[in-house]
Scaffold this motif. Structure first.
Motif, short mmCIF file in Angstrom:
data_model
loop_
_atom_site.label_atom_id
_atom_site.label_comp_id
_atom_site.label_asym_id
_atom_site.label_seq_id
_atom_site.Cartn_x
_atom_site.Cartn_y
_atom_site.Cartn_z
N PRO A 272 0.82 -1.22 0.00
CA PRO A 272 0.00 0.00 0.00
C PRO A 272 0.85 1.26 0.00
CG PRO A 272 -0.80 -1.56 1.64
CD PRO A 272 0.52 -2.09 1.15
N ALA A 273 0.36 2.31 -0.63
CA ALA A 273 1.08 3.58 -0.70
C ALA A 273 0.09 4.70 -0.93
CB ALA A 273 2.13 3.54 -1.81
N THR A 274 0.49 5.91 -0.54
CA THR A 274 -0.32 7.10 -0.79
C THR A 274 0.13 7.74 -2.10
OG1 THR A 274 1.21 8.58 0.36
CG2 THR A 274 -0.48 7.48 1.69
N THR A 275 -0.66 8.70 -2.57
CA THR A 275 -0.29 9.42 -3.78
C THR A 275 1.05 10.12 -3.60
OG1 THR A 275 -2.63 9.80 -4.27
CG2 THR A 275 -1.05 11.20 -5.41
N GLY A 276 1.27 10.70 -2.44
CA GLY A 276 2.54 11.37 -2.18
C GLY A 276 3.72 10.41 -2.22
N ASP A 277 3.53 9.21 -1.62
CA ASP A 277 4.59 8.19 -1.67
C ASP A 277 4.96 7.88 -3.12
OD1 ASP A 277 4.55 7.89 1.10
OD2 ASP A 277 3.07 6.28 1.01
N LEU A 278 3.94 7.64 -3.94
CA LEU A 278 4.16 7.25 -5.33
C LEU A 278 4.82 8.38 -6.12
CD1 LEU A 278 0.75 5.46 -5.84
CD2 LEU A 278 2.97 4.33 -5.71
N ALA A 279 4.40 9.61 -5.85
CA ALA A 279 5.00 10.75 -6.55
C ALA A 279 6.50 10.84 -6.24
CB ALA A 279 4.28 12.04 -6.16
N ARG A 280 6.86 10.64 -4.98
CA ARG A 280 8.29 10.68 -4.61
C ARG A 280 9.05 9.53 -5.26
NH1 ARG A 280 5.92 12.56 0.14
NH2 ARG A 280 5.66 10.46 0.99
N MET A 281 8.46 8.32 -5.26
CA MET A 281 9.14 7.16 -5.85
C MET A 281 9.39 7.35 -7.33
SD MET A 281 7.20 3.88 -4.16
CE MET A 281 6.38 4.10 -2.60
N PHE A 282 8.41 7.92 -8.04
CA PHE A 282 8.51 8.02 -9.49
C PHE A 282 9.06 9.37 -9.96
CE2 PHE A 282 5.79 4.39 -9.01
CZ PHE A 282 6.04 3.61 -10.14
N GLY A 283 9.26 10.29 -9.00
CA GLY A 283 9.82 11.58 -9.37
C GLY A 283 8.92 12.43 -10.24
#
Length: 325
Positions: A272-283
């Motif tokens: 599970p991840a939040t939108t913010g987590d995913l944005a940081r992971m994918f830049g």
């Protein structure tokens, strides 16, 4: 030996879930010390070893309490969280509220009457010692847990949400039957391991506090005696995917169907991840991620769930099947 917790109606009604960053910090230090290491945490352990290689943590009071050959460790290091969503500062404030008598009793229980070195100093000046331990644990949290906390928290939130649904669906029997293989619920009693000889747990005030743990052992840990509420710390669901989600090469057929970005997002959401987590992971920006998440959600490949102020996403069974083909 089987631990037995006798729960009356009042205690069962007061039983609650909580998430504790201090529990994760202490568990992580125990894993680094080699205690009951969990294979799924090896990526984090390797990262932590690299992080500390050039600049080790200075834990003169905390480390001897954790890194030793004793069968247990002082229970006051992980007090029951006051609320469901405690911050590390809240947990450390609770730790510092441990009375001098409780500190000394816990140290004697673990180390016996002859206390070694810094442990003896802690027994002589408990208040000052707890302040120093709190500072050490805060430094450990900031270095080792905080960089990963958002993703760890998403796994913990997902576990609590799942357990709450189990409780609503089938009461305590359904909840405890699924919490861990070593736990049994029978005739108003929670049993840890199959019974031969039973030892009762000295319950703290109020009901149980159930704490899922990511950076911990694969076993259930129940405090036999405590200065706060009795805690039951258990491995959270979904730990196996936390450090590996997004690392597998997606199948070409799935990439052709969804596109590479959405396929990689779907693979990442095995944990599970939040939108913010995913944005940081994918830049990328959160709005760019949101557009892809909307398509995946509308297709039934991911699910969305709110937890407090956060919204997390996770892959569905349909999404797993798609990635497996």
């Amino acid at each position: 030996m089987t631990l037995r917790i006798d729960l009356g109606v009042a205690e069962l009604a007061a039983t609650r879930f909580a998430i504790s960053p201090l529990s994760e910090t202490v568990s992580g230090l125990q894993q680094l010390a080699g205690h009951q290491r969990r294979a799924s945490n090896l990526p984090w352990l390797r990262w932590a070893a690299d992080e500390l290689a050039g600049d080790p943590l200075d834990l003169p009071l905390t480390w001897p309490l954790i890194a030793n050959v004793r069968a247990s460790w002082p229970e006051f290091l992980v007090p029951a969280p006051v609320g469901a969503e405690s911050a590390i500062t809240d947990d450390l404030a609770a730790l510092q509220r441990t009375s001098a008598g409780q500190v000394r009793a816990s140290l004697r229980y673990v180390f016996g009457e002859t206390l070694p070195g810094s442990v003896a100093s802690l027994a002589v000046r408990p208040a000052a010692g707890l302040r120093a331990i709190a500072a050490e644990l805060l430094a450990a949290h900031d270095r080792l847990v905080a960089p990963h906390w958002s993703r760890i928290r998403a796994v913990l939130d997902a576990d609590v949400s799942y357990r709450a649904k189990q409780l609503v669906a089938g009461g305590a029997e359904k909840l405890f039957a699924d919490l861990h293989p070593d736990l049994q619920w029978r005739d108003g009693r929670l049993l840890l391991r199959r019974p031969r000889t039973e030892r009762p747990v000295n319950l703290g005030p109020g009901g149980l506090v159930l704490i899922p743990v990511v950076l911990g052992s694969p076993e259930v840990l129940i405090k036999k005696s405590t200065s706060t509420q009795t805690t039951v710390r258990y491995p959270a669901r979904g730990i196996g995917a936390l450090w590996t989600a997004g690392t597998q090469t997606p199948a070409a057929s799935t990439v052709r169907l969804l596109g590479r970005v959405r396929t990689e997002l779907l693979e990442t959401l095995r944990s599970p991840a939040t939108t913010g987590d995913l944005a940081r992971m994918f830049g990328v920006t959160p709005s760019a991620v949101s557009q892809h998440l909307r398509v995946l959600r509308d297709s039934g490949l991911i699910a969305r769930e709110r937890s407090g102020r956060n919204v997390r996403y996770a892959i569905t069974a349909l999404g797993i099947r798609l990635l497996s083909e």
